[in-house]
Structures are given as C-alpha cells and as structure tokens.
Design a protein around this motif. Structure first.
Motif, PDB file in Angstrom:
ATOM      1  N   ASP A 130     -52.329 -44.228   4.550  1.00 59.42           N
ATOM      2  CA  ASP A 130     -53.228 -43.834   5.531  1.00 59.42           C
ATOM      3  C   ASP A 130     -53.873 -42.503   4.660  1.00 59.42           C
ATOM      4  N   HIS A 131     -54.725 -41.862   5.617  1.00 58.48           N
ATOM      5  CA  HIS A 131     -55.326 -40.612   4.855  1.00 58.48           C
ATOM      6  C   HIS A 131     -55.079 -39.464   5.808  1.00 58.48           C
ATOM      7  N   ARG A 132     -55.441 -38.383   5.314  1.00 64.52           N
ATOM      8  CA  ARG A 132     -55.197 -36.930   6.068  1.00 64.52           C
ATOM      9  C   ARG A 132     -56.399 -36.255   5.408  1.00 64.52           C
ATOM     10  N   ARG A 133     -57.288 -35.797   6.282  1.00 62.73           N
ATOM     11  CA  ARG A 133     -57.915 -34.703   5.625  1.00 62.73           C
ATOM     12  C   ARG A 133     -57.968 -33.297   6.443  1.00 62.73           C
ATOM     13  N   ASP A 134     -58.419 -32.222   5.802  1.00 66.86           N
ATOM     14  CA  ASP A 134     -58.275 -30.969   6.332  1.00 66.86           C
ATOM     15  C   ASP A 134     -59.427 -30.822   7.175  1.00 66.86           C
ATOM     16  N   SER A 135     -60.713 -31.594   7.185  1.00 68.89           N
ATOM     17  CA  SER A 135     -61.900 -31.157   8.129  1.00 68.89           C
ATOM     18  C   SER A 135     -62.823 -32.550   8.217  1.00 68.89           C
ATOM     19  N   PRO A 136     -63.445 -32.833   9.269  1.00 70.76           N
ATOM     20  CA  PRO A 136     -64.323 -33.886   9.400  1.00 70.76           C
ATOM     21  C   PRO A 136     -65.238 -34.233   8.001  1.00 70.76           C
ATOM     22  N   TRP A 137     -65.763 -35.319   8.116  1.00 71.22           N
ATOM     23  CA  TRP A 137     -66.767 -35.537   7.178  1.00 71.22           C
ATOM     24  C   TRP A 137     -68.075 -35.031   7.420  1.00 71.22           C
ATOM     25  N   THR A 138     -68.711 -34.528   6.566  1.00 71.56           N
ATOM     26  CA  THR A 138     -70.175 -33.873   6.648  1.00 71.56           C
ATOM     27  C   THR A 138     -71.165 -34.704   7.054  1.00 71.56           C
ATOM     28  N   ARG A 139     -70.978 -36.156   7.261  1.00 74.97           N
ATOM     29  CA  ARG A 139     -71.709 -37.126   7.706  1.00 74.97           C
ATOM     30  C   ARG A 139     -71.677 -37.107   9.230  1.00 74.97           C
ATOM     31  N   GLY A 140     -72.828 -37.002  10.096  1.00 73.51           N
ATOM     32  CA  GLY A 140     -72.488 -36.960  11.477  1.00 73.51           C
ATOM     33  C   GLY A 140     -72.287 -35.746  12.137  1.00 73.51           C
ATOM     34  N   ASN A 141     -72.117 -35.798  13.305  1.00 75.76           N
ATOM     35  CA  ASN A 141     -71.657 -34.722  14.341  1.00 75.76           C
ATOM     36  C   ASN A 141     -70.764 -34.931  15.119  1.00 75.76           C
ATOM     37  N   TRP A 142     -69.464 -34.247  14.553  1.00 70.66           N
ATOM     38  CA  TRP A 142     -68.233 -34.536  14.956  1.00 70.66           C
ATOM     39  C   TRP A 142     -67.672 -33.492  16.087  1.00 70.66           C
ATOM     40  N   ILE A 143     -67.080 -34.207  17.169  1.00 63.84           N
ATOM     41  CA  ILE A 143     -66.522 -33.384  18.339  1.00 63.84           C
ATOM     42  C   ILE A 143     -64.886 -33.221  17.945  1.00 63.84           C
ATOM     43  N   THR A 144     -64.430 -32.067  17.754  1.00 67.83           N
ATOM     44  CA  THR A 144     -63.040 -31.897  17.509  1.00 67.83           C
ATOM     45  C   THR A 144     -62.091 -31.766  18.566  1.00 67.83           C
ATOM     46  N   LEU A 145     -61.183 -32.768  18.509  1.00 66.00           N
ATOM     47  CA  LEU A 145     -60.011 -32.640  19.573  1.00 66.00           C
ATOM     48  C   LEU A 145     -58.759 -32.220  19.105  1.00 66.00           C
ATOM     49  N   ASN A 146     -57.971 -31.590  19.553  1.00 69.08           N
ATOM     50  CA  ASN A 146     -56.615 -31.312  18.910  1.00 69.08           C
ATOM     51  C   ASN A 146     -55.546 -32.153  18.998  1.00 69.08           C
ATOM     52  N   SER A 147     -55.410 -33.165  19.381  1.00 73.56           N
ATOM     53  CA  SER A 147     -54.444 -34.116  19.440  1.00 73.56           C
ATOM     54  C   SER A 147     -54.820 -35.564  20.218  1.00 73.56           C
ATOM     55  N   GLU A 148     -54.345 -36.655  19.676  1.00 71.71           N
ATOM     56  CA  GLU A 148     -54.444 -37.804  20.011  1.00 71.71           C
ATOM     57  C   GLU A 148     -54.177 -37.854  21.698  1.00 71.71           C
ATOM     58  N   ARG A 149     -53.415 -37.018  22.123  1.00 69.28           N
ATOM     59  CA  ARG A 149     -53.102 -37.120  23.512  1.00 69.28           C
ATOM     60  C   ARG A 149     -54.481 -36.682  24.470  1.00 69.28           C
ATOM     61  N   GLU A 150     -55.234 -35.686  23.752  1.00 66.48           N
ATOM     62  CA  GLU A 150     -56.261 -35.377  24.246  1.00 66.48           C
ATOM     63  C   GLU A 150     -57.435 -36.464  24.019  1.00 66.48           C
ATOM     64  N   LEU A 151     -57.342 -37.238  23.129  1.00 72.01           N
ATOM     65  CA  LEU A 151     -58.250 -38.486  22.858  1.00 72.01           C
ATOM     66  C   LEU A 151     -58.098 -39.249  23.951  1.00 72.01           C
ATOM     67  N   PHE A 152     -56.682 -39.640  24.253  1.00 71.39           N
ATOM     68  CA  PHE A 152     -56.563 -40.668  25.315  1.00 71.39           C
ATOM     69  C   PHE A 152     -56.683 -40.142  26.734  1.00 71.39           C
ATOM     70  N   ASN A 153     -56.687 -38.855  27.199  1.00 66.55           N
ATOM     71  CA  ASN A 153     -56.994 -38.346  28.528  1.00 66.55           C
ATOM     72  C   ASN A 153     -58.442 -38.393  28.544  1.00 66.55           C
ATOM     73  N   LEU A 154     -59.262 -38.378  27.318  1.00 63.09           N
ATOM     74  CA  LEU A 154     -60.474 -38.673  27.429  1.00 63.09           C
ATOM     75  C   LEU A 154     -61.083 -39.965  27.693  1.00 63.09           C
ATOM     76  N   ILE A 155     -60.452 -41.026  27.142  1.00 65.76           N
ATOM     77  CA  ILE A 155     -60.741 -42.342  27.129  1.00 65.76           C
ATOM     78  C   ILE A 155     -60.151 -43.197  28.318  1.00 65.76           C
ATOM     79  N   ASP A 156     -59.012 -42.629  28.531  1.00 67.58           N
ATOM     80  CA  ASP A 156     -58.026 -43.595  29.639  1.00 67.58           C
ATOM     81  C   ASP A 156     -58.403 -43.073  30.781  1.00 67.58           C
ATOM     82  N   SER A 157     -59.581 -43.480  31.392  1.00 69.26           N
ATOM     83  CA  SER A 157     -60.025 -42.774  32.772  1.00 69.26           C
ATOM     84  C   SER A 157     -59.955 -43.875  33.824  1.00 69.26           C
ATOM     85  N   GLN A 158     -59.894 -43.551  35.145  1.00 67.22           N
ATOM     86  CA  GLN A 158     -60.159 -44.681  36.123  1.00 67.22           C
ATOM     87  C   GLN A 158     -61.636 -45.256  35.995  1.00 67.22           C
ATOM     88  N   GLU A 159     -62.374 -44.707  35.572  1.00 59.92           N
ATOM     89  CA  GLU A 159     -63.873 -45.160  35.471  1.00 59.92           C
ATOM     90  C   GLU A 159     -63.831 -46.060  34.460  1.00 59.92           C
TER      91      GLU A 159
END
Length: 378
Positions: free
Chosen positions: A101-130
C-alpha cells in the motif's frame, strides 16, 4: 482486516493503453455493476475499487466528480457519484501493488482535493439515507428489468460450463439507449470454465450487433473500444475442415463410433452409436441452426434438442429441448444451447440427478449417452 477492495486493472489489460480512459473504466463498472450485488462491501451502496497503475489513477482523478483526501490514512479517493445508470457510489484509489500500500503526506497536485480527517468522516459523508434510498430504488428497478436476463444467466450457470456471466444493461434494459429491452445478444468464451457475455437490447437496436464481426466486438463498442478479434471468432459457423476433427473428439468422449459426416441441405449430419445400440444423430448447419436427437436401440427418439423457431412460447428460444418427443403433448423446455457440440458443460453430478429421473433411474445403463448430453449443453 483488509477492506474488501475490488481490483480493476485486469479488466482492461487487453486494451491499448490510450483506450483506457476514465470514461471507459467507469462505464464498464457501471454497466456491469449489478454483477457486484453479492460482492463483499463495507457499505452496501459503495464500491471500493483500486488500481495498481499510476496512468489509470491519473485518468480517474481527471474524470472524478469529487477528490477526497483521507489525512489519517495518507491516501485519496476519486469519487464517482450515483446516477441513473448506476446506484453505487464508486470510490477509486491507487495502490502501488497487490502486496504494498502507499502513504503520502499530502494529496496529489493533480486535481482539487477535499481534505477529510479520517475514513469515519468519509463514511459519514457517503453512508447517508439519501444515498441508500437511491441505491435501493435503483436495485429494485434493475432486478425487475433484468429478471429475464438473470433467468437466462442462471440457466447457463446451472446447466453448462459457464462459471461467470457479465450482463450489459443500462436504464430500462437496452445497453445502448436505456429503453426497455426485448432482445439480447450473447456469446460464450472458454470451455471448462467459460464466461458468458449477455447484452440487453431494445427492438430499435436488436440488429446493431449484426453490423459487427461478432458479439464480442459489439460488446467492445459499448465501452468506446475497437477490439481486434481473431478471424476464427468472427465466423458464424464451424469451418468444414474442422467438422471431422470435432466429431472425432465427440466420438472419443462418448466411447462411440460415428458415421462419416455427410453434408446436405440442412448442414452436416453424423450418427454416434454407443455400445448398447443407442445413438445420437447430429445435424449441424451453423451455430444457430442445429438438432441433436437421441434414439434408443429400437430407433425410438427419446430426446431432441434443436434451434427451430417453432415454439415461440418457450423462454430463451429459439433453442429448446423435447422430452420424449414421440409422446403426444410431450414436454418442451428451454435448452440454453447453441450449435457448438464440443464444449463441455453440465456438471456431471447435476446431469446424473436430472437424467436418472428422466430415464427411469437407468443411469448405469445410460452412462455413455449421459456423457454426450453433457457435451450438448453449452
């Protein structure tokens, strides 16, 4: 425990590199996403997909709806949103190799990245009732749309050597326009563990496949590809010079003797005679025009499988089989076959269970003709 990631690279390895755009990658995932209902997932409506290739990853970044950087993990996801064609949220990410696997200190310079602190924050974002509602509505609709293609696929999986089925469909069914599907194009590749591709088509597009060299080439165009198919695969028939070698192999598998193949108005014909006097009569014109007939030692026809379009009420026709065809009002069933008698298919244990009942539990006596039935179900 390793999350249930789905590796995607092998799907596109036969293509020229420049042909594998983000549109091609995600279009394929969308069109075949119903095949992933039983794949293990952390969230039911989210596919977590990985690539080991940097060039694929860069293209996925460019085509994504959102780019999400997970600070605690040191990796990012390219997110593709739910749409009419696919009820899954598709998350793609880069992993340098299957074992690393890989681990980076920062996002890629390619594209516009939204920073989330953890996977839990990611799952809260996408695991919605809608998102869950959209997925379940899409799934319910697709299961209804794909009811008949699914039954056909199940028939091939249960009765033949097919071990994997890819169903191409979108919207209300048609893989081209999304309108209601009333037809299908299908092709099977392989022998002992074959793969079947089934493409749903509406009435307006049922003949589009005929403009291509074969179903596989047509399948490629659905993903903006120009596949180079070997000449032999393009044929809609078995070349004459291959008839006798194929019949010889069938004869060897049966432990039978066969009469020299004769070519008439209805194609090639040969008789395969077993030691007990039972025999199969094969009539083979092309891949869509054939008949396989089983006779006992008194010349009574006990079984027939053919492609004549004379039973339009039988599902998945025109291919069908007659059970005890000499009897009045005999049973006619789907056969899930076509005109390549060489491909080995039915699992022997399933065949024996079925035919023991069909032929009054005379399995030991009928073992050779059962073996040939195995050869027919393709």
């Amino acid at each position: 425990m390793e999350p249930p990631y789905i590796a995607i690279d092998s799907t596109y390895k036969v293509l020229e590199n420049e042909a594998v755009t983000s549109e091609v990658i995600d279009s394929y995932i969308q069109m075949t996403s119903m095949n992933m209902l039983d794949v293990e997932k952390r969230i039911e409506h989210v596919l977590e997909l990985i690539t080991y290739r940097m060039d694929y990853w860069e293209r996925l970044i460019d085509g994504a709806d959102s780019l999400l950087w997970i600070k605690s993990k040191g990796h990012g996801w390219a997110m593709y949103k739910q749409n009419v064609g696919c009820g899954y949220i598709r998350l793609y990410r880069l992993q340098p190799s299957p074992k690393m696997d890989h681990r980076r200190d920062s996002p890629w310079t390619r594209g516009n990245w939204i920073t989330l602190n953890s996977e839990r924050e990611l799952f809260n974002l996408i695991d919605s009732q809608e998102a869950s509602y959209v997925f379940n509505a899409w799934k319910e609709h697709k299961l209804k749309v794909l009811e008949q293609p699914t039954k056909f696929a199940e028939g091939r999986l249960a009765n033949t050597s097919v071990e994997q089925v890819i169903v191409a469909s979108k919207g209300d069914g048609c893989a081209i326009c999304g309108d209601k599907a009333t037809h299908r194009a299908a092709t099977t590749m392989g022998d002992d563990s074959a793969v079947m591709i089934e493409i749903s088509l509406c009435k307006s597009h049922e003949y589009d496949v005929n403009e291509h060299s074969c179903v596989l080439a047509f399948f490629g165009t659905l993903f903006f590809l120009n596949l180079e198919i070997p000449d032999l695969i393009m044929l809609d028939h078995i070349p004459d010079k291959l008839i006798e070698p194929i019949f010889s192999i069938i004869s060897s598998n049966l432990g039978a003797t066969f009469t020299p193949p004769q070519k008439g108005n209805n194609g090639w014909e040969s008789r395969f005679v077993m030691d007990d006097g039972w025999y199969w009569l094969l009539r083979l014109n092309n891949l869509k025009s054939y008949a396989y007939m089983l006779f006992d030692d008194s010349n009574k026809q006990l079984h027939r499988i053919d492609s004549a379009p004379d039973h339009p009420d039988i599902p998945f026709g025109p291919d069908h089989q007659h059970i005890n065809p000499t009897k009045k009002n005999h049973k006619i069933e789907p056969s899930f076959t076509y005109g390549i008698p060489l491909l080995i298919s039915l699992y022997y244990i399933k065949v024996s269970e079925c035919i023991k009942i069909r032929y009054n539990n005379q399995f030991n006596r009928d073992s050779q003709r059962l073996a040939f039935l195995v050869l027919l179900q393709i």
